[in-house]
Scaffold this active site. Structure first.
Site, PDB file in Angstrom:
ATOM      1  CB  CYS A 195       2.154   2.095   7.402  1.00  0.00           C
ATOM      2  SG  CYS A 195       3.057   0.941   6.387  1.00  0.00           S
TER       3      CYS A 195
ATOM      4  CB  SER B 269      11.897   6.206   7.232  1.00  0.00           C
ATOM      5  OG  SER B 269      11.701   5.773   8.562  1.00  0.00           O
TER       6      SER B 269
ATOM      7  CD  GLU C 178      -1.211  -0.251   3.681  1.00  0.00           C
ATOM      8  OE1 GLU C 178      -2.082  -1.121   3.515  1.00  0.00           O
ATOM      9  OE2 GLU C 178      -1.071   0.381   4.731  1.00  0.00           O
TER      10      GLU C 178
ATOM     11  CB  CYS D  70       4.998  -2.035  12.941  1.00  0.00           C
ATOM     12  SG  CYS D  70       4.802  -1.827  11.161  1.00  0.00           S
TER      13      CYS D  70
END
Length: 414
Positions: free
Chosen positions: A382, A236, A124, A155
């Site tokens: 995310c 990142s 995504e 996460c």
């Protein structure tokens, strides 16, 4: 002839034949088509030389693809009909398949892509709009892998496990689709690039897919493609220390560190790669990065990302530890309110606690911002939407299996 990039080039001057053998050859050519979307200018120049054309065609094609968002060779008006015919037989311009697109009322946009053959895998991309002193900013958060191997405890992407790396075409294709979504109804000659900033902060650890990621970022910086400023492309990382040093040697882009904890014991728990590359090594690597080549414009500081987890890493002593940890590292700190996902073991820090944390850092002289939560109505955190899509897909498959089993029982009883 067969090129170095594995392209079978047919002789376009040869007489056509309807024989079975010619059909077989055409099928083999189709199988060997190369996707131009993920090719750098150097690769495109080599490609055109290999098919007997001039190198300058590379720049022409790049502009059509990445500045005018054209994939149909017939629309490329400065490419001759003869060359278009040749290209149609040996190459394609193909972005990843969009299986879901969601546009939030606050302007946030999110896409889920299917990558790979067959049913493929899902990744995504999220676009976040904002206003700044330069005007309207559109920041695209790009994925670099299908899933992630680092398994950070907060996460949702890590909970899906790691499947594979993305190719350059799959990475740059996310940027292409996002830009194209703003101009699909605009005449080709009037099209412009909407995305102003890119952050490699989506699914996956970019530095564990090093070559395709660096390759893709070089296309973002290329004036024949997106022509983005080095300061507007940010990578990142959770802290793959050796690859931070390698990145400094190969490309000048902005660096962000997914820190999330100010001491090793806590970071070992939240970001397991810290056990291999502890904070002392990570901060030293960040310092080396920003001082490489005389402190270039994209490397004046490091962005520190810090997700705020209720009662876990948001105490006053954590803020003080962070001040001490970063005292010799030029940095901007971005506090991120946690976005809960199903079965998440954490909660979001209260607004008051986040504000108090920010004040401690600001009082110590750091530029410290709080990320505005956007796209809640489209699960813009995310990994959230991919998880939901995958979950629905699994449930649908389970339901189909149950129906098939019931039908088999009915047939056996009949």
């Amino acid at each position: 002839m067969t090129s170095a990039v594995g392209i079978s080039v047919p002789n376009t001057d040869a007489q056509s034949s309807q024989s079975a053998s010619q059909t077989t050859v055409e099928q083999e050519v189709l199988k060997s088509k190369v996707n131009l979307l993920g090719m750098s200018r150097i690769e495109l120049e080599q490609f055109f030389e290999q098919i007997g054309e001039k190198k300058f065609r590379a720049g022409q094609i790049m502009k059509w693809i990445h500045q005018y968002f054209v994939t149909d060779l017939a629309e490329m008006t400065n490419i001759s009909g003869k060359l278009r015919t040749k290209l149609e037989q040996v190459c394609e311009i193909k972005a990843p398949e969009v299986v879901h697109r969601h546009y939030s009322k606050d302007g946030t946009r999110k896409w889920v892509f299917r990558v790979g053959e067959g049913s493929g895998s899902l990744v995504e991309t999220v676009l976040i709009p904002a206003e700044d002193k330069t005007g309207s900013r559109k920041t695209l958060c790009i994925s670099s892998q299908v899933g992630c191997a680092l398994d950070c405890s907060f996460c949702s992407t890590g909970k899906q496990g790691f499947q594979r790396d993305l190719t350059p075409a799959e990475i740059i294709g996310q940027l292409w689709v996002a830009n194209q979504s703003y101009v699909e109804d605009v005449p080709v000659a009037e099209r412009t690039r909407a995305v102003t900033n890119v952050v490699m902060m989506g699914m996956g650890e970019p530095l564990l897919n090093f070559k395709p990621v660096v390759h893709s970022m070089s296309i973002m910086l290329d004036d024949y493609a997106y022509g983005m400023s080095k300061r507007r492309v940010t990578l990142s990382t959770s802290g793959v220390v050796p690859m931070i040093d390698k990145l400094a040697e190969e490309l000048d882009v902005a660096l962000a560190i997914s820190l999330h904890a100010p001491n090793n014991p806590l970071r070992d728990e939240l970001v397991p790669i810290n056990k291999k590359y502890p904070l002392e090594q990570l901060i030293a690597a960040a310092q080396r990065y920003i001082t490489k080549d005389g402190n270039e414009s994209a490397r004046k500081h490091v962005t520190i990302e810090y997700v705020m987890l209720d009662g876990v890493n948001d105490h006053p002593e954590h803020a003080q530890q962070l001040v001490k940890l970063l005292k010799n590292l030029p940095s901007k700190i971005n506090l991120i309110p946690f976005n809960p996902f199903p079965h998440a073991p954490y909660g979001r820090s209260s607004r008051n606690r986040i504000m108090a944390f920010q004040k401690t850092l600001s009082d110590a002289g750091f530029v410290c911002t709080i990320r505005q939560t956007r796209g809640d109505d489209i699960d813009a955190a995310c990994g959230q939407l991919v998880g939901q899509v995958a979950d629905r897909t699994r449930r649908a498959e389970q339901w189909k299996k149950k129906v098939a089993e019931r039908q088999e029982i009915i047939r056996s009883q009949g």
